[in-house]
Design a protein around this motif. Structure first.
Motif, PDB file in Angstrom:
ATOM      1  N   LEU A   1       9.380  56.475  16.395  1.00 38.71           N
ATOM      2  CA  LEU A   1       8.870  55.179  16.113  1.00 38.71           C
ATOM      3  C   LEU A   1       8.414  54.763  14.804  1.00 38.71           C
ATOM      4  CD1 LEU A   1       6.722  54.866  19.499  1.00 38.71           C
ATOM      5  CD2 LEU A   1       8.980  53.931  19.111  1.00 38.71           C
ATOM      6  N   PRO A   2       8.242  53.517  14.399  1.00 39.51           N
ATOM      7  CA  PRO A   2       7.808  53.168  13.051  1.00 39.51           C
ATOM      8  C   PRO A   2       6.534  53.730  12.674  1.00 39.51           C
ATOM      9  CG  PRO A   2       9.098  51.274  13.974  1.00 39.51           C
ATOM     10  CD  PRO A   2       8.934  52.388  15.030  1.00 39.51           C
ATOM     11  N   LEU A   3       5.912  53.867  11.674  1.00 39.87           N
ATOM     12  CA  LEU A   3       4.724  54.488  11.347  1.00 39.87           C
ATOM     13  C   LEU A   3       3.995  53.297  10.431  1.00 39.87           C
ATOM     14  CD1 LEU A   3       2.081  56.232  11.443  1.00 39.87           C
ATOM     15  CD2 LEU A   3       3.215  57.507   9.797  1.00 39.87           C
ATOM     16  N   LEU A   4       2.909  52.478  10.756  1.00 40.33           N
ATOM     17  CA  LEU A   4       2.269  51.784   9.748  1.00 40.33           C
ATOM     18  C   LEU A   4       1.023  52.250   9.412  1.00 40.33           C
ATOM     19  CD1 LEU A   4       4.252  50.064  11.387  1.00 40.33           C
ATOM     20  CD2 LEU A   4       2.674  47.908  11.231  1.00 40.33           C
ATOM     21  N   ASP A   5       0.858  52.575   8.319  1.00 38.28           N
ATOM     22  CA  ASP A   5      -0.418  52.877   7.469  1.00 38.28           C
ATOM     23  C   ASP A   5      -1.327  51.799   7.197  1.00 38.28           C
ATOM     24  OD1 ASP A   5      -2.612  54.049   6.084  1.00 38.28           O
ATOM     25  OD2 ASP A   5      -1.032  55.619   5.046  1.00 38.28           O
ATOM     26  N   LEU A   6      -2.494  51.730   7.812  1.00 34.77           N
ATOM     27  CA  LEU A   6      -3.463  50.334   7.645  1.00 34.77           C
ATOM     28  C   LEU A   6      -4.131  50.649   6.478  1.00 34.77           C
ATOM     29  CD1 LEU A   6      -4.096  49.373  11.287  1.00 34.77           C
ATOM     30  CD2 LEU A   6      -2.208  48.700   9.731  1.00 34.77           C
ATOM     31  N   HIS A   7      -4.318  51.912   5.724  1.00 33.04           N
ATOM     32  CA  HIS A   7      -5.085  51.946   4.483  1.00 33.04           C
ATOM     33  C   HIS A   7      -4.897  50.761   3.583  1.00 33.04           C
ATOM     34  CE1 HIS A   7      -7.292  54.140   1.365  1.00 33.04           C
ATOM     35  NE2 HIS A   7      -5.995  53.891   0.655  1.00 33.04           N
ATOM     36  N   ASP A   8      -6.121  50.119   3.045  1.00 32.70           N
ATOM     37  CA  ASP A   8      -6.090  49.190   2.249  1.00 32.70           C
ATOM     38  C   ASP A   8      -5.573  47.703   2.765  1.00 32.70           C
ATOM     39  OD1 ASP A   8      -7.471  50.223   0.073  1.00 32.70           O
ATOM     40  OD2 ASP A   8      -5.751  50.930  -1.010  1.00 32.70           O
ATOM     41  N   ALA A   9      -5.494  47.954   4.309  1.00 32.69           N
ATOM     42  CA  ALA A   9      -4.896  46.555   4.961  1.00 32.69           C
ATOM     43  C   ALA A   9      -5.930  46.189   6.406  1.00 32.69           C
ATOM     44  CB  ALA A   9      -3.577  46.850   5.375  1.00 32.69           C
ATOM     45  N   LEU A  10      -7.094  46.916   6.283  1.00 33.13           N
ATOM     46  CA  LEU A  10      -8.123  46.748   7.403  1.00 33.13           C
ATOM     47  C   LEU A  10      -8.822  45.633   7.216  1.00 33.13           C
ATOM     48  CD1 LEU A  10      -9.161  50.325   8.336  1.00 33.13           C
ATOM     49  CD2 LEU A  10      -7.641  48.782   9.661  1.00 33.13           C
ATOM     50  N   THR A  11      -8.782  44.842   6.163  1.00 28.64           N
ATOM     51  CA  THR A  11      -9.698  43.673   6.256  1.00 28.64           C
ATOM     52  C   THR A  11      -8.812  42.604   5.800  1.00 28.64           C
ATOM     53  OG1 THR A  11     -10.472  44.424   4.014  1.00 28.64           O
ATOM     54  CG2 THR A  11     -11.818  44.903   5.920  1.00 28.64           C
ATOM     55  N   PRO A  12      -9.091  41.367   6.016  1.00 31.40           N
ATOM     56  CA  PRO A  12      -8.422  40.078   5.511  1.00 31.40           C
ATOM     57  C   PRO A  12      -8.194  39.962   4.152  1.00 31.40           C
ATOM     58  CG  PRO A  12      -9.953  39.589   7.312  1.00 31.40           C
ATOM     59  CD  PRO A  12     -10.336  40.947   6.835  1.00 31.40           C
ATOM     60  N   GLY A  13      -7.297  39.834   3.606  1.00 29.96           N
ATOM     61  CA  GLY A  13      -7.081  39.464   2.090  1.00 29.96           C
ATOM     62  C   GLY A  13      -7.101  40.976   1.360  1.00 29.96           C
ATOM     63  N   SER A  14      -6.859  42.201   1.973  1.00 32.42           N
ATOM     64  CA  SER A  14      -6.819  43.350   1.515  1.00 32.42           C
ATOM     65  C   SER A  14      -5.382  43.699   0.887  1.00 32.42           C
ATOM     66  CB  SER A  14      -7.397  44.501   2.461  1.00 32.42           C
ATOM     67  OG  SER A  14      -6.213  44.608   3.518  1.00 32.42           O
ATOM     68  N   PRO A  15      -5.346  44.404  -0.220  1.00 35.20           N
ATOM     69  CA  PRO A  15      -4.247  44.404  -0.977  1.00 35.20           C
ATOM     70  C   PRO A  15      -2.674  44.776  -0.420  1.00 35.20           C
ATOM     71  CG  PRO A  15      -5.642  46.530  -1.648  1.00 35.20           C
ATOM     72  CD  PRO A  15      -6.415  45.319  -0.767  1.00 35.20           C
ATOM     73  N   ARG A  16      -2.833  45.796   0.733  1.00 29.52           N
ATOM     74  CA  ARG A  16      -1.611  45.940   1.386  1.00 29.52           C
ATOM     75  C   ARG A  16      -1.462  45.259   2.665  1.00 29.52           C
ATOM     76  NH1 ARG A  16      -1.233  50.539   3.680  1.00 29.52           N
ATOM     77  NH2 ARG A  16       0.966  50.527   3.486  1.00 29.52           N
ATOM     78  N   SER A  17      -2.190  44.214   2.765  1.00 25.09           N
ATOM     79  CA  SER A  17      -1.711  43.333   4.020  1.00 25.09           C
ATOM     80  C   SER A  17      -0.561  42.707   4.186  1.00 25.09           C
ATOM     81  CB  SER A  17      -2.903  42.155   4.005  1.00 25.09           C
ATOM     82  OG  SER A  17      -4.338  42.588   4.241  1.00 25.09           O
ATOM     83  N   ALA A  18       0.204  42.380   3.080  1.00 26.04           N
ATOM     84  CA  ALA A  18       1.540  41.738   3.129  1.00 26.04           C
ATOM     85  C   ALA A  18       2.406  42.763   3.325  1.00 26.04           C
ATOM     86  CB  ALA A  18       1.684  40.786   1.721  1.00 26.04           C
ATOM     87  N   GLU A  19       2.457  43.895   2.740  1.00 22.94           N
ATOM     88  CA  GLU A  19       3.279  45.042   3.035  1.00 22.94           C
ATOM     89  C   GLU A  19       3.145  45.526   4.368  1.00 22.94           C
ATOM     90  OE1 GLU A  19       3.564  49.737   1.910  1.00 22.94           O
ATOM     91  OE2 GLU A  19       2.440  48.285   0.712  1.00 22.94           O
ATOM     92  N   VAL A  20       2.007  45.719   4.825  1.00 18.21           N
ATOM     93  CA  VAL A  20       1.944  45.943   6.193  1.00 18.21           C
ATOM     94  C   VAL A  20       2.410  44.989   7.368  1.00 18.21           C
ATOM     95  CG1 VAL A  20       0.434  46.707   8.204  1.00 18.21           C
ATOM     96  CG2 VAL A  20       0.120  47.443   5.779  1.00 18.21           C
ATOM     97  N   ALA A  21       2.403  43.675   6.978  1.00 22.60           N
ATOM     98  CA  ALA A  21       2.760  42.631   7.838  1.00 22.60           C
ATOM     99  C   ALA A  21       4.245  42.713   7.947  1.00 22.60           C
ATOM    100  CB  ALA A  21       2.367  41.250   7.409  1.00 22.60           C
ATOM    101  N   ARG A  22       5.076  43.155   6.592  1.00 19.85           N
ATOM    102  CA  ARG A  22       6.454  42.955   6.735  1.00 19.85           C
ATOM    103  C   ARG A  22       6.960  44.334   7.652  1.00 19.85           C
ATOM    104  NH1 ARG A  22       5.719  41.828   1.160  1.00 19.85           N
ATOM    105  NH2 ARG A  22       5.712  44.025   0.743  1.00 19.85           N
ATOM    106  N   GLN A  23       6.000  45.271   7.677  1.00 16.88           N
ATOM    107  CA  GLN A  23       6.398  46.523   8.806  1.00 16.88           C
ATOM    108  C   GLN A  23       6.264  46.214   9.943  1.00 16.88           C
ATOM    109  OE1 GLN A  23       3.746  49.491   6.950  1.00 16.88           O
ATOM    110  NE2 GLN A  23       5.354  49.941   5.305  1.00 16.88           N
ATOM    111  N   PHE A  24       5.211  45.473  10.062  1.00 14.17           N
ATOM    112  CA  PHE A  24       4.880  44.730  11.349  1.00 14.17           C
ATOM    113  C   PHE A  24       5.919  44.216  12.095  1.00 14.17           C
ATOM    114  CE2 PHE A  24       1.276  43.936  14.520  1.00 14.17           C
ATOM    115  CZ  PHE A  24       1.869  43.185  15.418  1.00 14.17           C
ATOM    116  N   ARG A  25       6.393  42.987  11.271  1.00 14.55           N
ATOM    117  CA  ARG A  25       7.701  42.316  11.800  1.00 14.55           C
ATOM    118  C   ARG A  25       8.972  43.181  12.023  1.00 14.55           C
ATOM    119  NH1 ARG A  25       8.682  39.493   6.874  1.00 14.55           N
ATOM    120  NH2 ARG A  25       7.159  37.980   7.584  1.00 14.55           N
ATOM    121  N   ALA A  26       9.241  44.125  11.373  1.00 12.98           N
ATOM    122  CA  ALA A  26      10.427  44.848  11.637  1.00 12.98           C
ATOM    123  C   ALA A  26      10.035  45.763  12.814  1.00 12.98           C
ATOM    124  CB  ALA A  26      10.475  45.992  10.453  1.00 12.98           C
ATOM    125  N   ALA A  27       9.108  46.370  13.161  1.00  7.95           N
ATOM    126  CA  ALA A  27       8.722  46.959  14.311  1.00  7.95           C
ATOM    127  C   ALA A  27       8.717  45.893  15.530  1.00  7.95           C
ATOM    128  CB  ALA A  27       7.454  47.917  14.331  1.00  7.95           C
TER     129      ALA A  27
END
Length: 336
Positions: A6-32
């Motif tokens: 299964l895909p692995l999403l690393d939430l480091h630097d994406a755990l709070t609104p506006g955090s720097p990796r939020s957009a990157e993790v959201a793209r991974q979320f969409r693919a999964a």
């Protein structure tokens, strides 16, 4: 069984609104979400010590004397909380009864909460064994940690749909939450192909956050029809989307079947702890902006979160018995 992961999403630097990796993790979320609707998360912010303590409590609860568990059976609870016996559930109608036993609890809403007074499903009293006086506080702490993570995942789902990050926040007024601790005995030697710890099924709600022990046994059906193993990975949780999400996304995101067979434990019991997150009972479940093309008819009828769960309940259990036992309550006047 295909060797896939299964895909692995690393939430480091994406755990709070506006955090720097939020957009990157959201793209991974969409693919999964557009594939199986299953993925691992790490860097999720839930302390491992809290998870380990919950597994210890799960073992304590599910090895209490049979008489204690029977006295606190979910059959005695209008909110379906307490112990569920081995073989009491059959998630796959074409299979044998599930080889698992469980303990259910939920958030401790006060007696004067409008939804408790109205008798809405999942809102009500927990049942606790006197033998484990620390259980209520420990379960409440675990639920609050998982609820925080679930709410953040909903924000990432909003971003994945090109919506404002806080789009789903309004649906979280008085969320429906169920914590389930599950014990699976070893898979029986020589069992036929209709024997499972948990038969193939999809989850009904929005998000499931699963902590599983090191034995494994969870199997996920891909959109191509292959069954793959969700092998336990240290420091991760397994997240899957429930049937509410396809309704919210007009079928864009998927809720896929999964099942359990405790075949790799060397004869030991397998424990797992799913946390089921659903929004407020009265939250509207309608296709979000951008998921229905102009002139297209939505694939699902609009409903509330509570109505969706009730529909799934009636679809799964005997409708006449369910209606008699759980009549629809009038909606209270309340702002979630």
């Amino acid at each position: 069984m295909p060797d896939a992961q299964l895909p692995l999403l690393d939430l480091h630097d994406a755990l709070t609104p506006g955090s720097p990796r939020s957009a990157e993790v959201a793209r991974q979320f969409r693919a999964a979400a557009q594939d199986s609707g299953f993925f691992y998360v790490r860097g999720h912010g839930v302390p491992q010590a809290l998870i380990d303590a919950q597994f210890a409590l799960a073992e304590q609860l599910l090895t209490l004397p049979a008489a204690v568990r029977e006295a606190l059976s979910i059959r005695h609870s209008p909110a379906s909380r307490g112990f569920e016996a081995l073989g009491a559930q059959t998630l796959d109608a074409s299979a044998h009864p599930d080889l698992k036993e469980s303990f259910y609890c939920g958030l401790a809403y006060p007696d004067d909460h409008p939804y408790v007074r109205a008798g809405y499903q999942t809102y009500g009293h927990n049942q606790w064994p006197a033998e484990l006086p620390e259980a209520p506080a420990r379960c409440e702490a675990y639920q609050q940690a998982m609820l925080t993570l679930a709410q953040r995942l909903m924000q990432l789902m909003a971003l994945s749909l090109d919506l404002p990050e806080h789009y789903f926040d309004a649906a979280n007024g008085s969320p429906m939450v169920t914590l389930r601790m599950v014990r699976y005995p070893p898979h029986p030697p020589g069992a036929d192909e209709h024997t499972f710890g948990a038969g193939a099924h999809t989850d009904w709600g929005a998000l499931t956050l699963l902590a599983q022990d090191h034995h494994g046994g969870l199997e996920v059906c891909t959109p191509r029809g292959d069954w793959i193993e969700a092998t336990p990975l240290p420091g991760t949780l397994v997240v899957n989307l429930g049937d509410m999400v396809p309704r919210w996304t007009n079928g864009r995101y998927h809720s896929n079947p999964h099942r359990v067979r405790n075949r790799h434990s060397g004869g030991a019991a397998r424990y797992s702890i799913p946390f089921f997150y659903e929004p407020d009972y009265l939250a509207p479940i309608t296709p979000v902006p951008g998921t229905v093309a102009p002139g297209e008819t939505p694939r699902f009828e609009p409903c509330t979160a509570g109505e969706h769960l009730r529909q799934m309940y009636l679809k799964t259990y005997a409708p006449k018995a369910a209606v008699a036992a759980h009549p629809v309550a009038e909606r209270p006047t309340v702002t979630p």
